[in-house]
Design an enzyme around this catalytic site. Structure first.
Site, short mmCIF file in Angstrom:
data_model
loop_
_atom_site.label_atom_id
_atom_site.label_comp_id
_atom_site.label_asym_id
_atom_site.label_seq_id
_atom_site.Cartn_x
_atom_site.Cartn_y
_atom_site.Cartn_z
N TYR A 1 0.90 -1.06 0.19
CA TYR A 1 0.10 0.13 0.16
C TYR A 1 0.84 1.40 0.09
O TYR A 1 1.99 1.29 0.26
CB TYR A 1 -0.95 -0.16 0.90
CG TYR A 1 -0.68 -0.26 2.46
CD1 TYR A 1 0.59 0.31 3.09
CD2 TYR A 1 -1.70 -0.54 3.55
CE1 TYR A 1 0.82 0.29 4.45
CE2 TYR A 1 -1.26 -0.54 4.84
CZ TYR A 1 -0.05 -0.30 5.41
OH TYR A 1 0.28 -0.31 6.56
N GLU A 2 0.15 2.29 -0.37
CA GLU A 2 0.75 3.71 -0.50
C GLU A 2 1.74 3.80 -1.55
O GLU A 2 2.71 4.37 -1.71
CB GLU A 2 1.45 4.07 0.81
CG GLU A 2 1.67 5.68 0.78
CD GLU A 2 0.49 6.41 0.79
OE1 GLU A 2 0.36 7.31 -0.32
OE2 GLU A 2 -0.88 6.24 1.28
N GLY A 3 1.35 2.95 -2.63
CA GLY A 3 2.19 3.01 -3.77
C GLY A 3 3.01 1.55 -3.72
O GLY A 3 3.98 1.39 -2.92
#
Length: 569
Positions: free
Chosen positions: A427-429
């Site tokens: 997550y978050e890229g």
């Protein structure tokens, strides 16, 4: 074994490894001094160790669940969240005029790591709210700021970020959630969002959702997206939670780890929302908080690595099996060379990731007024996010291995760290996207920010030759090899860069680790535990950079030479 926050390690890194003194000397933080920071870290460490950490195991065994449309959180979470809020930790980055502490990001980074090490599932909630506060401070109207920010800081209300949809993960521009103008300054939001961390809870009076949606005249892709504040309960004339808004939790995701963190599928059915920022500028608003969010996720990996290392070390010191190969009396498994190697690897990489994260935080703090430091912080962000979360996963896996068969048994708790850490690389890229950003956008300056860092590494290594010649020479040589690798990367077409992006990012992190370990050894005078750990890292782990850089020059041809049919054979 009980987790203890690594306050002393953070203090050492701030004092000896990164240029934190420059942060305290800057005009932005003139009201904060070293003694205050030390006291803040000490108090945060106590909270993480004594209040947050005891909830970790229980949150895995008794996760949040959905009851009559409301998330019932893990036992103890409500009380702990209350204590986090009372201490002012939710608003530690918020501006003082809004009721926050106004702390440097580097200090908040240390605190967020300690909370993550205590209990990642619980720590995610304050982190989500911190991100929302930052977005509102920069982009919301004065009315929204006045109503929402004080309540978010106090913990009365909590915040979420609603980006992802089933059709729009990394490609946010493909989202389908719609926004319609109501004609009274509000908007009707309709659509479904997935993977919403802490989308609901049973301990705050209101849950405030920042939602990305597209207006009817929004162009396709990311340039047509707007950002809206959509609360669970509509505030009444006095600013208190009023009638229920058209938003609900449809279900909770069943996840590999972080069971105590309720990850929700959210349904918006004509829900009333207020615009944050300008229409069609939603992604610009979100990017304001992106660096802080990615650094925050990075230290989640560091926190899990620290906790896993502490647990593995305690087990290895207590577990007696076989005759000691070095003649100690009790024959604990820590005496075996391979177990000692794994523990040293865990500790060395945890230190490396922690130092990278703090160096990034310091650069972003200084970057408020210094464009060169701002560029440095931006350059370090993908390393801090990707390397630190990869290390969180790898160190947690080594922790299971140190435990042997008992690591595979859930009751020991070692497997929980491995399961919890896994999401941080996604997550978050995803870390692959971070690496592509690193060799793409972050090298658009021709490598200027990266070469400046290598200049500093080589300069320090030159000076260190008088004290620790072998280790200093090894670090200098590694930096020079990395310089050549970056020059080779810059000469490649973009898709060829992408093929070697992950190993290139890892190689850069490995060399940074050599630099920070060398600095630690010099600060200690060349003798002591940090110096011995530095010798281990530089001799055994730093050489990995050469093999990684060998991949950078290959481009993408051999990858695409493998057809889908080849891969299915």
């Amino acid at each position: 074994m009980t987790y203890r926050a690594p306050v002393s390690d953070y203090q050492f890194i701030l004092d000896q490894i990164v240029d934190f003194s420059a942060v305290l000397e800057s005009a932005a933080f003139e009201d904060i001094d070293a003694e205050t920071v030390a006291a803040i870290l000490e108090e945060a460490g106590k909270l993480a160790s004594d209040v947050v950490a005891p909830l970790n195991r229980g949150s895995d065994l008794t996760p949040g669940n959905l009851v009559d449309g409301v998330v019932k959180t893990s036992p103890g979470f409500a009380s702990a969240h209350g204590q986090i809020a009372e201490g002012g930790w939710i608003g530690m980055l918020a501006q003082p005029e809004n009721g926050g502490m106004g702390l440097p990001l580097s200090v908040a980074t240390a605190i967020n790591e300690m909370m993550s090490g205590g209990c990642l599932s619980l720590s995610l909630q304050p982190l989500m709210t911190q991100g929302q506060i930052e977005a509102l401070e920069h982009h919301a109207s004065d009315a929204i700021k006045a109503l929402y920010i004080p309540k978010l800081i106090s913990g009365e209300w909590t915040g979420t970020m609603n980006l992802t949809e089933s059709c729009a993960g990394s490609d946010v521009g493909a989202l389908r959630t719609k926004a319609e103008r109501n004609g009274d300054g509000t908007y009707a939001i309709t659509g479904q969002k997935i993977f919403i961390t802490w989308g609901d809870n049973d301990f705050s009076d209101n849950v405030c959702h920042l939602v990305l949606a597209r207006l009817p005249d929004g162009v396709p892709g990311t340039k047509g997206i707007s950002l809206f504040m959509v609360p669970k309960f509509l505030p009444d004339a006095d600013g208190n939670p009023g009638v229920r808004n058209g938003v609900k939790v449809v279900s909770l995701e069943h996840k590999l780890g972080i069971h105590g963190s309720p990850t929700c599928v959210m349904e918006y059915e004509g829900a009333t929302g207020w615009l944050v920022g300008a229409e069609h500028q939603g992604m610009k608003c979100m990017f304001t908080m992106m660096n802080n969010a990615r650094l925050g996720v990075g230290v989640q990996g560091v926190g899990v690595a620290e906790a896993a290392t502490q647990k593995a070390l305690a087990y290895a010191q207590d577990r007696v099996q076989g005759r000691s190969p070095i003649g100690t009396e009790n024959g604990a498994i820590i005496d075996h060379a391979d177990v000692r190697r794994m523990l040293a690897h865990m500790r060395a990489d945890t230190f490396t990731a922690r130092a990278i994260a703090l160096a990034c935080g310091v650069a972003l703090d200084l970057g408020r007024t210094d464009p060169e430091q701002q560029a440095r912080g931006a350059f370090l962000i993908p390393i801090a996010k990707a390397f630190s979360t990869d290390i969180g996963h790898e160190v947690a896996q080594l922790g299971v291995q140190v435990h042997g068969g008992m690591g595979y048994i859930e009751e020991t708790g070692a497997a929980q760290y491995a399961r919890d850490a896994r999401i941080t690389s996604i997550y978050e890229g995803t870390n692959g996207i971070q690496a592509m950003d690193f060799v793409g956008r972050k090298l658009m300056d021709g490598g200027e920010a990266g070469f400046a860092i290598l200049d500093e590494i080589e300069s320090f290594a030159e000076a260190a030759r008088a004290t620790l010649p072998k280790r200093a020479i090894a670090v200098w040589n590694a930096a020079e090899t990395l310089r050549e690798g970056m020059e080779a990367m810059l000469a490649l077409p973009m898709n060829d860069r992408f093929a070697g992006a992950v190993p290139f990012l890892r190689a850069f992190a490995r060399v940074l680790g050599g630099h920070y370990h060398l600095k630690a050894a010099i600060a200690e005078g060349g003798e002591g535990p940090r110096s011995r750990l530095a010798a281990f890292y530089i001799k055994r782990m730093l050489p990995e950079h050469a093999a990684l850089l060998a991949q950078v020059r290959l481009g993408a041809a051999d990858i695409y030479a493998l057809s889908p049919e080849d891969l299915s054979a």
